[in-house]
Motif scaffolding. Structure first.
Motif, PDB file in Angstrom:
ATOM      1  N   GLU A  46       0.824  -1.203   0.000  1.00 55.99           N
ATOM      2  CA  GLU A  46       0.000   0.000   0.000  1.00 55.99           C
ATOM      3  C   GLU A  46       0.861   1.257   0.000  1.00 55.99           C
ATOM      4  OE1 GLU A  46      -2.564  -0.338   3.336  1.00 55.99           O
ATOM      5  OE2 GLU A  46      -3.947  -1.721   2.336  1.00 55.99           O
ATOM      6  N   ASN A  47       1.997   1.198   0.697  1.00 53.83           N
ATOM      7  CA  ASN A  47       2.845   2.382   0.825  1.00 53.83           C
ATOM      8  C   ASN A  47       3.773   2.586  -0.369  1.00 53.83           C
ATOM      9  OD1 ASN A  47       1.745   3.024   3.293  1.00 53.83           O
ATOM     10  ND2 ASN A  47       3.225   1.817   4.443  1.00 53.83           N
ATOM     11  N   ASN A  48       4.072   1.526  -1.106  1.00 56.71           N
ATOM     12  CA  ASN A  48       4.957   1.663  -2.259  1.00 56.71           C
ATOM     13  C   ASN A  48       4.291   2.515  -3.322  1.00 56.71           C
ATOM     14  OD1 ASN A  48       7.122   0.262  -1.310  1.00 56.71           O
ATOM     15  ND2 ASN A  48       6.662  -1.631  -2.375  1.00 56.71           N
ATOM     16  N   LYS A  49       4.978   3.551  -3.738  1.00 54.18           N
ATOM     17  CA  LYS A  49       4.445   4.400  -4.797  1.00 54.18           C
ATOM     18  C   LYS A  49       4.887   3.857  -6.148  1.00 54.18           C
ATOM     19  CE  LYS A  49       4.453   8.591  -2.002  1.00 54.18           C
ATOM     20  NZ  LYS A  49       5.008   9.935  -1.821  1.00 54.18           N
ATOM     21  N   VAL A  50       4.075   4.104  -7.161  1.00 51.35           N
ATOM     22  CA  VAL A  50       4.447   3.741  -8.520  1.00 51.35           C
ATOM     23  C   VAL A  50       5.449   4.780  -9.017  1.00 51.35           C
ATOM     24  CG1 VAL A  50       3.616   3.438 -10.882  1.00 51.35           C
ATOM     25  CG2 VAL A  50       2.224   2.645  -8.957  1.00 51.35           C
ATOM     26  N   VAL A  51       6.573   4.315  -9.530  1.00 56.71           N
ATOM     27  CA  VAL A  51       7.597   5.212 -10.072  1.00 56.71           C
ATOM     28  C   VAL A  51       7.437   5.252 -11.592  1.00 56.71           C
ATOM     29  CG1 VAL A  51      10.064   5.698 -10.266  1.00 56.71           C
ATOM     30  CG2 VAL A  51       9.162   4.593  -8.200  1.00 56.71           C
TER      31      VAL A  51
END
Length: 198
Positions: A46-51
Motif C-alpha cells: 500500500e505504501n509503495n508508490k508507482v515510479v
C-alpha cells in the motif's frame, strides 16, 4: 502413599498445564507472527508508490527480448524496454543522480529520487567506438532533472559503421520491486510515459 500420589498428581497437572499452555502459546505466537508478516506485506504494497519513467528518446519502442544482445534480451541485466532512436539525443527520463557514466559515453547509470537504478545503453557493441560520435553533457555525480540533455550521439555515424542502434533501458535493482509495466505504444516521443515500476 496417598501423599505421594497427591504430589505426583499435582506435579503431573502442573507439568501438563504448563506444557500444554506453552504449546498453545507457541502456536499462537506463530499464527500472530504469520498474521503480522502478512499485514506488513500488505502495508508495504500500500505504501509503495508507482515510479514513472518517461522516455529519454524519440523512436520506436521494442520489447527487451527483441534486442540483439543476449545479456539484455534474456533479462540478466534487468527488466525494462528498448527504443530504436530516431534522433541522436538522450535526455534524463527521471529526476535523480548520474551514478555511472562510462568513459566511452555509450552507457549511463542513473538512480532516481525514489531509488530505482536505471541503465541506459546506447546501441549494441558501441563500446568499440571508444567515445567516437558521443558527447556528454553531464558527469558522474551530477543531479539531473527530467528532460535534461545527457548525451548526444551521431546516428548517421553509428549506422555507417554498421552498429545496431537499439537502446535498452533497464532496471538493475529489480529485486526491490514487484512489477514493471511497459508502454503499449509502438512509437514514443521524449517525455512520454515509458515504464511504470511498482
Amino acid at each position: 502413599m496417598p501423599s505421594f500420589l497427591y504430589i505426583f498428581a499435582v506435579a503431573f497437572t502442573i507439568t501438563w498445564f504448563f506444557g500444554y499452555n506453552s504449546k498453545m502459546e507457541t502456536g499462537t505466537e506463530k499464527v500472530e507472527q504469520e498474521e503480522n508478516n502478512a499485514m506488513n506485506k500488505v502495508d508495504l504494497n500500500e505504501n509503495n508508490k508507482v515510479v514513472e519513467i518517461t522516455s529519454p528518446l524519440k523512436g520506436e519502442v521494442l520489447p527487451l527480448n527483441e534486442v540483439k544482445d543476449e545479456a539484455f534480451a534474456s533479462g540478466i541485466l534487468g527488466n525494462g524496454i528498448a527504443i530504436n532512436p530516431k534522433e541522436g539525443v538522450l535526455v534524463s527520463p527521471v529526476n535523480g543522480v548520474v551514478n555511472a557514466l562510462l568513459p566511452t559515453l555509450h552507457a549511463i547509470g542513473i538512480t532516481t529520487q525514489e531509488g530505482v537504478e536505471l541503465l541506459i545503453h546506447i546501441g549494441m557493441d558501441t563500446v568499440k567506438l571508444k567515445g567516437e560520435g558521443f558527447k556528454a553533457f553531464v558527469k558522474q555525480g551530477d543531479e539531473i532533472k527530467i528532460g535534461q540533455k545527457l548525451i548526444e550521439f551521431d546516428i548517421d555515424l553509428l549506422k555507417s559503421k554498421g552498429y545496431c542502434l537499439d537502446v535498452p533501458i533497464v532496471i538493475t535493482n529489480m529485486m526491490n520491486y514487484t512489477e514493471v509495466v511497459c508502454t503499449k505504444e509502438t512509437n514514443i516521443n521524449i517525455g512520454e510515459n515509458l515504464l511504470s515500476i511498482k
